[in-house]
Design an enzyme around this catalytic site. Sequence first.
Site, mmCIF file in Angstrom:
data_model
loop_
_atom_site.group_PDB
_atom_site.id
_atom_site.type_symbol
_atom_site.label_atom_id
_atom_site.label_comp_id
_atom_site.label_asym_id
_atom_site.label_seq_id
_atom_site.Cartn_x
_atom_site.Cartn_y
_atom_site.Cartn_z
ATOM 1 N N ARG A 1 1.786 6.344 -9.559
ATOM 2 C CA ARG A 1 1.310 6.126 -8.192
ATOM 3 C C ARG A 1 2.309 6.638 -7.153
ATOM 4 O O ARG A 1 1.931 7.164 -6.105
ATOM 5 C CB ARG A 1 1.069 4.624 -7.981
ATOM 6 N N HIS B 1 1.581 9.030 -3.910
ATOM 7 C CA HIS B 1 1.904 8.668 -2.527
ATOM 8 C C HIS B 1 2.936 9.611 -1.913
ATOM 9 O O HIS B 1 2.981 9.767 -0.695
ATOM 10 C CB HIS B 1 2.380 7.213 -2.449
ATOM 11 N N VAL C 1 1.676 12.611 1.526
ATOM 12 C CA VAL C 1 2.322 12.484 2.831
ATOM 13 C C VAL C 1 3.324 13.622 2.986
ATOM 14 O O VAL C 1 4.383 13.614 2.358
ATOM 15 C CB VAL C 1 3.019 11.118 2.974
ATOM 16 N N GLY D 1 3.284 16.470 1.704
ATOM 17 C CA GLY D 1 3.504 17.224 0.466
ATOM 18 C C GLY D 1 4.452 16.538 -0.504
ATOM 19 O O GLY D 1 5.106 15.533 -0.183
ATOM 20 N N ASP E 1 7.470 16.187 -1.651
ATOM 21 C CA ASP E 1 8.813 16.576 -1.200
ATOM 22 C C ASP E 1 9.812 15.437 -1.348
ATOM 23 O O ASP E 1 10.878 15.445 -0.738
ATOM 24 C CB ASP E 1 8.767 17.024 0.275
ATOM 25 N N SER F 1 9.660 12.611 -0.091
ATOM 26 C CA SER F 1 9.857 11.860 1.163
ATOM 27 C C SER F 1 9.696 10.358 0.955
ATOM 28 O O SER F 1 10.360 9.570 1.622
ATOM 29 C CB SER F 1 8.906 12.364 2.249
ATOM 30 N N ASN G 1 2.458 1.156 1.075
ATOM 31 C CA ASN G 1 3.636 1.137 0.194
ATOM 32 C C ASN G 1 4.418 -0.165 0.223
ATOM 33 O O ASN G 1 5.022 -0.559 -0.782
ATOM 34 C CB ASN G 1 4.602 2.275 0.569
ATOM 35 N N HIS H 1 -6.306 4.909 -12.499
ATOM 36 C CA HIS H 1 -6.485 3.451 -12.489
ATOM 37 C C HIS H 1 -6.898 2.916 -13.864
ATOM 38 O O HIS H 1 -7.358 1.798 -13.974
ATOM 39 C CB HIS H 1 -7.489 3.040 -11.406
ATOM 40 N N ASP I 1 -7.665 -1.699 -15.029
ATOM 41 C CA ASP I 1 -8.561 -1.595 -16.190
ATOM 42 C C ASP I 1 -8.305 -2.813 -17.068
ATOM 43 O O ASP I 1 -7.375 -2.832 -17.869
ATOM 44 C CB ASP I 1 -8.274 -0.300 -16.967
HETATM 45 C C1 HEM Z 1 -8.737 7.675 -4.586
HETATM 46 C C2 HEM Z 1 -8.082 6.894 -3.758
HETATM 47 C C3 HEM Z 1 -7.161 5.809 -4.188
HETATM 48 C C4 HEM Z 1 -7.110 4.565 -3.680
HETATM 49 C C5 HEM Z 1 -7.956 4.011 -2.552
HETATM 50 C C6 HEM Z 1 -6.106 3.844 -4.421
HETATM 51 C C7 HEM Z 1 -5.739 2.541 -4.162
HETATM 52 C C8 HEM Z 1 -4.880 1.802 -4.947
HETATM 53 C C9 HEM Z 1 -4.539 0.420 -4.720
HETATM 54 C C10 HEM Z 1 -5.026 -0.426 -3.557
HETATM 55 C C11 HEM Z 1 -3.715 0.018 -5.719
HETATM 56 C C12 HEM Z 1 -3.077 -1.360 -5.892
HETATM 57 C C13 HEM Z 1 -1.751 -1.404 -5.156
HETATM 58 C C14 HEM Z 1 -1.149 -2.800 -5.084
HETATM 59 O O1 HEM Z 1 -1.873 -3.788 -5.162
HETATM 60 O O2 HEM Z 1 0.096 -2.910 -4.966
HETATM 61 C C15 HEM Z 1 -3.523 1.161 -6.580
HETATM 62 C C16 HEM Z 1 -2.746 1.151 -7.712
HETATM 63 C C17 HEM Z 1 -2.526 2.269 -8.482
HETATM 64 N N1 HEM Z 1 -2.924 3.553 -8.188
HETATM 65 FE FE1 HEM Z 1 -4.296 4.093 -6.837
HETATM 66 N N2 HEM Z 1 -5.571 4.665 -5.370
HETATM 67 C C18 HEM Z 1 -6.178 5.882 -5.262
HETATM 68 C C19 HEM Z 1 -5.889 7.002 -5.995
HETATM 69 C C20 HEM Z 1 -4.881 7.076 -6.936
HETATM 70 C C21 HEM Z 1 -4.379 8.286 -7.515
HETATM 71 C C22 HEM Z 1 -4.838 9.692 -7.120
HETATM 72 C C23 HEM Z 1 -3.426 7.930 -8.416
HETATM 73 C C24 HEM Z 1 -2.563 8.796 -9.288
HETATM 74 C C25 HEM Z 1 -2.925 10.009 -9.712
HETATM 75 C C26 HEM Z 1 -3.358 6.491 -8.407
HETATM 76 C C27 HEM Z 1 -2.578 5.728 -9.234
HETATM 77 C C28 HEM Z 1 -2.469 4.362 -9.177
HETATM 78 C C29 HEM Z 1 -1.786 3.568 -10.179
HETATM 79 C C30 HEM Z 1 -1.211 4.092 -11.486
HETATM 80 C C31 HEM Z 1 -1.796 2.250 -9.732
HETATM 81 C C32 HEM Z 1 -1.131 1.029 -10.391
HETATM 82 C C33 HEM Z 1 0.301 0.927 -9.869
HETATM 83 C C34 HEM Z 1 1.136 -0.212 -10.443
HETATM 84 O O3 HEM Z 1 0.688 -0.955 -11.304
HETATM 85 O O4 HEM Z 1 2.289 -0.348 -9.966
HETATM 86 N N3 HEM Z 1 -4.223 6.005 -7.479
HETATM 87 N N4 HEM Z 1 -4.239 2.215 -6.083
#
Ligand code: HEM
Length: 330
Positions: A66, A70, A74, A76, A78, A80, A98, A197, A250
């Site tokens: 993640r 992020h 933002v 690119g 880089d 940041s 974040n 996810h 999941d």
């Molecule tokens: C499509 C739009 C996306 C939204 C709206 C979104 C939103 C979120 C949110 C709200 C969380 C939970 C954060 C928290 O409660 O602290 C999360 C977790 C996560 N996101 Fe996304 N996400 C998106 C796309 C992505 C992408 C593109 C990736 C990576 C390629 C990604 C990877 C992850 C991972 C691996 C977690 C779990 C992180 C952890 O357990 O520390 N997400 N995401």
Amino acid sequence: MQAMDSSSYTHSLLSFVIILVLSPLASSQLDYKFYDSTCPNLTKIVRYGVWSAMGNETRMAASLLRLHFHDCFVNGCDGSILLDDTSSFTGEKNAGPNRMSARGFEVIDAIKANVEKSCPSTVSCADILTLAARESVYLTGGPYWSLPLGRRDGTTASQTAANQQIPSPLEPLENITAKFTSKGLEMKDVVVLSGAHTIGFAKCSTFKQRLFNFNSTGNPDPTLGSSLLKDLQSTCPDQDSSDSNLAALDPVTANKFDNVYYKNLVNNSGLLQSDQALMGDSNSAAMVNNYNKYPYLFYNDFGASMVKMGKIGVLTGTNGEIRKNCRVVN
Ligand code: HEM
Ligand SMILES: *[C@@H]1O[C@H](CO)[C@@H](O)[C@H](O)[C@H]1NC(C)=O
Ligand SMILES: *[C@@H]1O[C@H](CO)[C@@H](O)[C@H](O)[C@H]1NC(C)=O
Ligand SMILES: *[C@@H]1O[C@H](CO)[C@@H](O)[C@H](O)[C@H]1NC(C)=O
Ligand SMILES: *[C@@H]1O[C@H](CO)[C@@H](O)[C@H](O)[C@H]1NC(C)=O
Ligand SMILES: *[C@@H]1O[C@H](CO)[C@@H](O)[C@H](O)[C@H]1NC(C)=O
């Protein structure tokens, strides 16, 4: 004599022009062999760092994946997001998406320290983060893909841009897709990369609006399956005090990178509103159904989309810098 001079003059002029035209190109692109001679053990060092962090806490793989997302969304990819705030500088770590949520910074620090021991001032923090994200997927049982490298580190960060450009789980699919499109990605990448996810966790605060009074209807979100709903209502019993409790993105295979994320969406078991929303549009739903059926299609497409995401707004050549410490500009 005369003819030879003029042709050799033409020749050197041509070479000069060719070098002028090609050299900026050659130095401004990512390269699959970028560190092959300058840091041959790089992949091993990063893999070891991710592996040992996962030995302490399996979730770290998800957190690193993640972090790369992020970073890239933002200004690119880089590095940041890795910059700490100072009294004169407000970075991205405390932006809404974040703050109390992005994690894994100490793991990147530890990997960077090991990389600096082998190859001082050679490898950017942005590339380390890109590699760590790939290793995270690989080490949780997912696909492996080749990465073009040579990113350089930014010297600025933007909290405002982080607040505006990172997608929110509460916004509709069209808005999320628009954010991806503005980065040169497309709806397919939204569907494929949301498959990340399949690992990791989310806080109640990011999905609790679905549990009790969705859209002020007095009822839960109708697209949330009833057995998962019960589980989540007990994980997040209180609208406020349980905000930081965690649920698996999941719930079936929380620590395994597989295609079960898509299986969950097909049976109304997506955790975030933005996850389940992929079933609410016929184009994205068709892709979800395909990834539900064909795990290797998902694996291939995921690697390709990660490479694409990893190219957003990169600094190369002599732009940016190779940070010595990922938390501060040199
Ligand atoms: C499509 C739009 C996306 C939204 C709206 C979104 C939103 C979120 C949110 C709200 C969380 C939970 C954060 C928290 O409660 O602290 C999360 C977790 C996560 N996101 Fe996304 N996400 C998106 C796309 C992505 C992408 C593109 C990736 C990576 C390629 C990604 C990877 C992850 C991972 C691996 C977690 C779990 C992180 C952890 O357990 O520390 N997400 N995401
Ligand atoms: C191990 O993981 C825990 C969280 O589960 C964290 O608090 C701790 O700092 C980690 N230790 C190391 C050495 O990374
Ligand atoms: C790479 O690792 C090998 C052992 O795996 C070691 O012998 C070698 O010195 C390392 N090279 C660099 C540049 O650190
Ligand atoms: C979605 O985008 C539109 C157009 O930019 C905007 O007006 C709307 O507020 C956004 N919706 C959400 C929930 O962010
Ligand atoms: C309820 O939320 C969904 C998002 O899942 C949205 O599409 C719908 O327009 C909302 N309905 C109302 C009445 O706000
Ligand atoms: C949804 O699918 C998962 C397997 O991915 C299964 O474990 C779960 O029981 C299913 N839930 C429903 C409500 O069918």
